[in-house]
Every structure is written in C-alpha cells, then in structure tokens.
Design a protein around this motif. Structure first.
Motif, PDB file in Angstrom:
ATOM      1  N   VAL A   1       1.786  -2.971  -1.852  1.00 46.41           N
ATOM      2  CA  VAL A   1       3.124  -3.112  -2.428  1.00 46.41           C
ATOM      3  C   VAL A   1       3.686  -1.744  -2.808  1.00 46.41           C
ATOM      4  O   VAL A   1       4.872  -1.465  -2.588  1.00 46.41           O
ATOM      5  CB  VAL A   1       3.085  -4.055  -3.644  1.00 46.41           C
ATOM      6  CG1 VAL A   1       4.443  -4.091  -4.342  1.00 46.41           C
ATOM      7  CG2 VAL A   1       2.669  -5.465  -3.216  1.00 46.41           C
TER       8      VAL A   1
ATOM      9  N   ASP B   1       7.194   0.036  -1.571  1.00 42.75           N
ATOM     10  CA  ASP B   1       8.230   0.616  -2.433  1.00 42.75           C
ATOM     11  C   ASP B   1       8.538   2.056  -2.040  1.00 42.75           C
ATOM     12  O   ASP B   1       9.684   2.508  -2.132  1.00 42.75           O
ATOM     13  CB  ASP B   1       7.783   0.552  -3.893  1.00 42.75           C
ATOM     14  CG  ASP B   1       7.748  -0.864  -4.439  1.00 42.75           C
ATOM     15  OD1 ASP B   1       8.455  -1.729  -3.880  1.00 42.75           O
ATOM     16  OD2 ASP B   1       7.004  -1.115  -5.409  1.00 42.75           O
TER      17      ASP B   1
ATOM     18  N   ARG C   1       7.963  -6.655   0.322  1.00 45.95           N
ATOM     19  CA  ARG C   1       8.598  -6.667  -0.998  1.00 45.95           C
ATOM     20  C   ARG C   1       9.229  -8.026  -1.290  1.00 45.95           C
ATOM     21  O   ARG C   1       9.106  -8.556  -2.404  1.00 45.95           O
ATOM     22  CB  ARG C   1       9.648  -5.562  -1.078  1.00 45.95           C
ATOM     23  CG  ARG C   1      10.316  -5.486  -2.458  1.00 45.95           C
ATOM     24  CD  ARG C   1      11.318  -4.353  -2.536  1.00 45.95           C
ATOM     25  NE  ARG C   1      12.071  -4.395  -3.774  1.00 45.95           N
ATOM     26  CZ  ARG C   1      11.712  -3.805  -4.906  1.00 45.95           C
ATOM     27  NH1 ARG C   1      10.595  -3.114  -4.963  1.00 45.95           N
ATOM     28  NH2 ARG C   1      12.459  -3.892  -5.991  1.00 45.95           N
TER      29      ARG C   1
ATOM     30  N   ASP D   1       7.950 -10.461  -4.381  1.00 43.63           N
ATOM     31  CA  ASP D   1       8.910 -10.871  -5.412  1.00 43.63           C
ATOM     32  C   ASP D   1       9.003 -12.393  -5.490  1.00 43.63           C
ATOM     33  O   ASP D   1       9.060 -12.974  -6.582  1.00 43.63           O
ATOM     34  CB  ASP D   1      10.290 -10.284  -5.127  1.00 43.63           C
ATOM     35  CG  ASP D   1      10.382  -8.797  -5.448  1.00 43.63           C
ATOM     36  OD1 ASP D   1       9.420  -8.266  -6.028  1.00 43.63           O
ATOM     37  OD2 ASP D   1      11.404  -8.176  -5.110  1.00 43.63           O
TER      38      ASP D   1
ATOM     39  N   ASN E   1       4.813  -1.172 -12.603  1.00 47.47           N
ATOM     40  CA  ASN E   1       5.657  -1.669 -11.525  1.00 47.47           C
ATOM     41  C   ASN E   1       6.650  -2.746 -11.966  1.00 47.47           C
ATOM     42  O   ASN E   1       7.433  -3.220 -11.151  1.00 47.47           O
ATOM     43  CB  ASN E   1       4.774  -2.234 -10.397  1.00 47.47           C
ATOM     44  CG  ASN E   1       3.943  -1.155  -9.733  1.00 47.47           C
ATOM     45  OD1 ASN E   1       4.457  -0.270  -9.074  1.00 47.47           O
ATOM     46  ND2 ASN E   1       2.630  -1.218  -9.920  1.00 47.47           N
TER      47      ASN E   1
ATOM     48  N   HIS F   1      10.366  -4.097  -9.813  1.00 45.66           N
ATOM     49  CA  HIS F   1      10.518  -5.383  -9.131  1.00 45.66           C
ATOM     50  C   HIS F   1      11.257  -6.429  -9.964  1.00 45.66           C
ATOM     51  O   HIS F   1      11.488  -7.543  -9.482  1.00 45.66           O
ATOM     52  CB  HIS F   1       9.139  -5.934  -8.753  1.00 45.66           C
ATOM     53  CG  HIS F   1       8.491  -5.197  -7.624  1.00 45.66           C
ATOM     54  ND1 HIS F   1       8.496  -5.661  -6.329  1.00 45.66           N
ATOM     55  CD2 HIS F   1       7.824  -4.014  -7.588  1.00 45.66           C
ATOM     56  CE1 HIS F   1       7.862  -4.811  -5.547  1.00 45.66           C
ATOM     57  NE2 HIS F   1       7.453  -3.790  -6.292  1.00 45.66           N
TER      58      HIS F   1
END
Length: 730
Positions: free
Chosen positions: A381, A385, A432, A436, A465, A469
């Motif tokens: 992840v 990003d 992503r 999410d 993080n 997110h």
C-alpha cells in the motif's frame, strides 16, 4: 511532568516524550530481533531534539510506559516453550476437542466460508503432555473427590521426564474453589523449586480468569504460560537496558484492558494488542474533551488497520471472549478489530479470479515495502501511495528514510500490471481503491454490529497512514467529517502515556434482575454485594502493592446484561456502590432497557423473557496526570493549543465556494492521481498551517511523519492548534 511512552508497531516504533513544557515525538524502524534497539533509537532522536543526552532523560523521567508486540511475535513464530497441562482426570481432551466452531476462530471471512476445508490450529500443548489427576469440585465449589498429593506428584514427574518447560493447571470448577489448583502449584514448587525450574512458569487458571467456560479458561491459561518466557526475557532485558542508561523506576506496561501496570503485576496475555488499545484510550479522552459522543477510531499503521468505537457516557466496549491468534480466551480486552490493511500490506495477483488481493500479510519493517530499498520486492500500500504521487520520496519519515520510486513502479508493473494487462500506475490505483474499500467495509461491520449507524459518527484517524487514506474510506462510508490529531503518527504512544494505573477483575455470575416466570425482582442483595466486594478488594490490593495509597483507589462496577438467554451481552455501568433496595434494581433495568433501545431500536427490547446479569466486572484505578488534547500549555502537540469551537468554522455545505490557501503554505506541486488520472496538485506545508487557513482538495499537506491526502470535494482546516478537520463539501 516528565514521562516517556512508547508504542511498538510492526513497522515503526513510536515515542512520545513529555519533558516539562516540551512535547516531542519521534519514530524509528522497529527492530524485531531486539525491540530495545528501536526503543532507544526513537528515544535518542527525541532527546536530541530537546538538546539532552538519552541517559539524562532516562534518569530524569517519572515513568516509562511501554506497549509491546513481544507476545504477538511469539505467537506468530510459535516460539513458546514446551508446556505440560495438568487437568481433571477425564477432561484431558478439552483443548483438542475445543468448542463447536473452535477451528473457525481466527480465520478470515473467506476462509470461514469453507470451514470443512479449514485446518485446525496446531496445538500449543502436545496431547502427550496433558495429564489428568484424580479430583473433583462441583459447580458450587464443594469438594466431591479430594485431590491426592501422591497422584499429583506422579503426574508432575511424568511431565518433567517428557521435558516440559512450564506447567499449566486447569481443574474443573476452580473458579468457584481454587483449593485443588493451589495444591498442584504447591506440590510442583515442593518437588521442583525455583533453583531447579528457574524461570519456568506455573500458571493456574483461576489466577488468569474467574469466568466460567472450560475451554476458554483453559486456553487463557495456556496462552499466558506460552507467552510468559518470551515476555519475561524481552521485557527484563529492556528493563536492564534502561537501568544501565540511568532509569531507576518500575517500568509500566500497557494492558489490553485499557490501563497499565508495573511489569511485575502484568500477565503476558494482557499485553496482546496493547498498542491499539492505547490509541483507543486516547480517543476516549478526545471524546470527553471535545464533547463528541460518537467517534469511530481508525489507526492505520504499517501492518494493520485497527478499528474502535467511542460512544460517550463512559461506556467502554469489551470483547467478552476475544480471539487471540486462533484461540478464544477469557480476559477483559477492550474491543478492537484489526484488519490486514496497513501501509506494509502486500498486494498480490489472484490468478483464480484475475483480480488483486491486498493483505493481510505485511512486509513489515524488514525488508519492508519495495520502495524502502531494503530488499523487498512485493508491492504494498505504501508503494501504491508513492507511485500515485501522494508521498514525497525525499520527505518520508521527515526525510530520514528516502524512498525508491523506481523500485515501487517496477513492483507494480511486474507483479500486477503484466498479469492484468494494465500499467503499473493503474494497478497502484486499484490497490488503493481496494484497500480503502476493505477498510470502509471493516468499519461498517464493526459499527453496525454494535447497533449504530456509521454515517452519524465522526472518524478520528491516526497512525502514520491514517490521514493519507481517511478521505477515501470516509467517502465509501458516507461519513462527512474526519478529525486528525497533530501527532497522528504517534497517537497511540500519546494514549499510552495518558493511561491510568488500572486493574480489572471480573467473575461469572448467573443473576436474574427480573425473573420472567415468577415476575419477581432480584432480592438477594447480600450475594450480589459479596461478589462486588470481593472484586473490589482484589483490585485494591493490586494497586496498593504498586505503591499507591488505599484511599486513592477508585472503582467502577459494570454488569454484562442480556434479555433471557440471548447471546448479545451489553456492558452497563452501575451507579451504586452497594445494592440495598428494589428501587436500585429497577433503576438498572430501566438503564439497560433505554440503552438497548438506543442501540438496536426502540421496541426490540424483550423484558418478558427476563433480564439477567452474566458477568460482574470491577475496574479499580488511580487517575494519573494526563497530557490534554486541547486548551493551554498542556496540549499534546508541540505548540500551545487555543480554544476551538468543535464545529464547522469554515462552512462545509456543498454550495461553499472553493477557498484559496495562503501562498506561505505552498511547498510546490507534483503529479498526483485523482479522479482516475494524474493531475498537477498543490503541496502544502503542514507546519505552517494556521488557525484561519483553509485548503480545498485536491491537495496534499505534508507533515514530518504523515501526509494528508485531501480528495476533491473535501476541505482541510485547523479545528484548533491540535486537531485538523477534514470535512466533505460536495
């Protein structure tokens, strides 16, 4: 006030140092081979920022508070000692038979869909190392068959000859009368004293849990013994390292019950998931100080995504029989749900469904994500990003850890892009989106199952993080408002520093406050008060042993209540010290009736089936001085807090025009992925953000230890000098 609080995660070790008026945060990569190295590295960074030597800081602080992952690591690696189990004759197969769905415990939802194909967990105690002894105590605690010393001695000798390195004692109904378990422990110590056994643990089940439930009580004692050696060696070595550097006070260990205690008053099992619970403890303080009754807490770190719930009113949600690894246990653990959705969660191609899976396994800190350039080759992840432009490769971890964007792009192109027939950037965007969505679904499930609508809540996002997110999973949930603390990357460490000295004792009971068949109220107040007094005295002794005055100890009594024989238990705070009248019983019934209706809908109550109390819990605690999250020089941020309204200071409805952020905030621009394509996106300096500044998305706001991703249709502003608010405007 001078204190150190540390939270060790799978990727980073977080440190929060309070030194008089200064508040310093620091991070270091977690050193799994020796956790004290990461601890001291983070502390050295914090001390250097103060201009102090590490040894001088350790010599000058009032306490060191520590949330550890040693127990979690021992379970993952199955590195515990060879244990022997002594149980009641005829019940030697309890832990291998388990309960009806025992081998489904700890599995993912996907794995649970195929239980016939699931594997049972490998037992922590080999069946050959389980022995039975002749004894029997009945359900009321009366001795039916006396225990025999020679029989116990023979059983212990058999286990020693098999090479066991620890003993677990679980006898039937010992929660009602521990006489026989105490006798077994006495025999073991007589035959094999400490000089022979050394640090080998002897764990009796009644010392770990006073709740009924043969299988779960057995597993609680077994897990506690299994983790004992790893915890003792790891924490004792850390304590020695601190003493060598000048620290002279007892080390405080964070408990998963929501409090902390000295090392010598801590069960190994109490440290599992302690870090996330420390964050939830801080969130409860935020709820109180900001007067927000409905908070969803989300901690997105490097390894996991931890979800908690704060509803105000002093009610704390507990897991009554939490699952640790693959086993149900009986410790009072604050309710948290952990998903494999951290920054280090690995993305893989699923050839069966021609799709992408994210997590639950993590790259951790060694080798870490591919972009760490430490040998990791699998996309994570964090790599996504970076590829999507949200992270600055030269400013990650405050510029102390340079990221390799090329390696991240190669990982996505080779591992995901090629098999899917898409570009590496598109694969990163899918990762992503998937993570999410996974987080949003996990939040919805956790909140809805407790009877609440997540759309009515505010999300408190933290962890390294979390701000990156938060807009993504909040949109999927339909949540309009996100709060982020200024030191979100070490928020759980802040929570560890704010914990009270606290012990929880609980006992299984079967009391009917209202008996449906006879339509009568509970009247045996002497029995009820006796249970409460016993648990209060246990808590008082625990805290007084740690140097606190008896008069400083406060208590909170809780009942776990239910209608009839339903499975759903609701924790209720009891407002009375003692029960002396039917009026008090009626008051508890009314409180439970109202709480149940609020959570599950008015009219769902079923008092005609009876109202029962299944557990009594007494929380004994000493309130300690805390770092506040707002107000004045006591604020948890490094700057002085100012008063905030807690409301929408800058509007927030869909018709509000876009605001223009001051030019002094701008750091430049870079290409970032929004609405399915890369676009030149403004980057802002978090440290320059002032109380009247407003930033509309799409935008990126960079802090030393995290990055805020402000999606289109969202607005970022400063709620006060400690909290950042992101509110949906479209």
């Amino acid at each position: 006030m001078r204190r150190i609080s540390v939270d060790i995660g799978g990727t980073f070790t977080d440190c929060f140092l309070v030194w008089d008026d200064a508040r310093v945060e620091a991070k270091a990569l977690t050193t799994h081979h020796n956790l004290s190295e990461g601890f001291l590295a983070a502390l050295s960074t914090a001390a250097a920022e103060l201009g102090e030597e590490t040894d001088d800081v350790l010599a000058g602080v009032e306490s060191v508070r520590y949330a550890t992952t040693l127990g979690t690591n021992a379970l993952i690696q199955r590195s515990g000692p060879k244990l022997g189990l002594i149980t009641t004759l005829g019940y030697e197969h309890t832990i291998t038979l388990g309960r009806g769905l025992q081998y489904g415990d700890g599995l993912t939802d996907l794995e649970k869909s195929d239980l016939p194909g699931a594997d049972r967990p490998i037992p922590l105690i080999d069946p050959e190392h389980i022995v039975g002894v002749r004894e029997r105590i009945d359900h009321a605690g009366e001795v039916v068959v006396p225990a025999d010393r020679e029989d116990i001695r023979a059983a212990v000798q058999r286990l020693v000859e098999q090479g066991v390195r620890g003993f677990v004692v679980v006898l039937l109904h010992s929660v009602m009368n521990p006489e026989h378990e105490d006798l077994v422990e006495q025999v073991v110590l007589e035959e094999y004293p400490g000089s022979y056994l050394g640090a080998f643990p002897i764990v009796c089940s009644h010392d770990v849990s006073l709740k009924k439930g043969e299988y779960t009580r057995s597993m609680s004692a077994i897990l506690d013994a299994y983790l004992h050696r790893e915890m003792q060696h790891g924490l004792r070595s850390l304590e020695r390292a601190l003493r060598e550097r000048g620290y002279r006070r007892p080390m405080q260990i964070v408990h998963n019950s929501g409090g902390m205690s000295q090392l010598n008053r801590t069960h190994a099992l109490q440290t599992i998931h302690a870090g996330p619970v420390a964050g939830l403890n801080a969130a409860e303080q935020v709820s109180d100080e900001l007067d927000i009754d409905e908070l969803i807490t989300v901690d997105m770190g490097g390894t996991s995504f931890d979800i908690g719930l704060v509803t105000g009113g002093g009610i704390r949600f507990y897991e009554f029989d939490p699952i640790v690894d693959r086993w149900r246990v009986q410790i009072p653990m604050v309710s948290m749900v952990a998903l494999g959705a951290g920054g280090g969660s690995i993305a893989r191609y699923d050839s069966t469904h021609a799709s992408i899976e994210v997590g639950p396994d993590s790259a951790g800190s060694d080798p870490g994500p591919a972009c760490f350039d430490m040998g990791g080759r699998l996309p994570t992840v964090t790599d996504a990003d970076l590829v999507l432009g949200y992270l600055d490769p030269d400013y990650y971890h405050g510029g102390k850890l340079k990221l390799n964007r090329r390696r991240a792009e190669q990982a996505f192109a080779n591992r995901l892009g090629k098999p899917l027939g898409i570009s590496g950037q598109e694969a990163a965007a899918q990762v992503r989106k998937i993570v999410d969505n996974n987080m949003a679904q996990g939040i919805f499930k956790e909140v809805a199952l407790k009877g609440y609508d997540p759309r009515k809540f505010t999300i408190l996002a933290y962890g390294g993080n979390g701000p990156t997110h938060a807009c993504g999973f909040a949109e999927d949930l339909g949540v309009q408002r996100v709060l982020v603390p200024r030191n979100s990357a070490i928020f759980s460490a802040v929570g560890a520093g704010n914990m009270d000295q606290l012990h929880i004792h609980e006992r299984s009971v079967y009391l009917s406050l209202y008996e449906a068949l006879s339509q009568s109220l509970f009247t045996d107040y002497e029995v009820l008060n006796g249970h409460i007094d016993e648990l209060r005295e246990r808590g008082r002794k625990d805290i007084v042993r740690q140097g606190h005055a008896p008069e400083s100890v406060q208590f909170r009594v809780e009942f776990d209540m239910r209608y009839g024989d339903q499975l759903q238990l609701t924790s209720m705070i009891v407002p009375f010290d003692r029960f002396t009248s039917a009026r008090q019983v009626l008051d508890m019934i009314k409180r439970y009736h109202a709480s149940y209706g609020d959570r599950f809908g008015e009219g769902t109550q079923t008092p005609e089936t009876g109202i029962k109390v299944n557990q009594i819990r007494v929380v004994a605690f000493v309130p300690l001085e805390k770092v506040t999250f707002r107000g004045d020089e006591g604020a948890a941020g490094s700057s002085v807090a100012t008063a905030g309204t807690g409301g929408d200071q800058h509007g927030g409805d869909g018709g509000t025009a876009l605001a223009t952020a001051p030019a002094r905030l701008a750091k430049g621009t870079r290409q970032a992925w929004f609405d399915g394509a890369f676009a030149e996106t403004q980057v802002y300096d978090y440290d320059a953000l002032g109380p009247d500044d407003v930033i509309d998305g799409p935008a990126l706001v960079e802090a030393p230890h995290t990055t805020f991703v402000v999606n289109p249709g969202w607005r970022l502003s400063q709620l006060d000098s400690y909290f950042i608010e992101m509110r949906r405007t479209a």
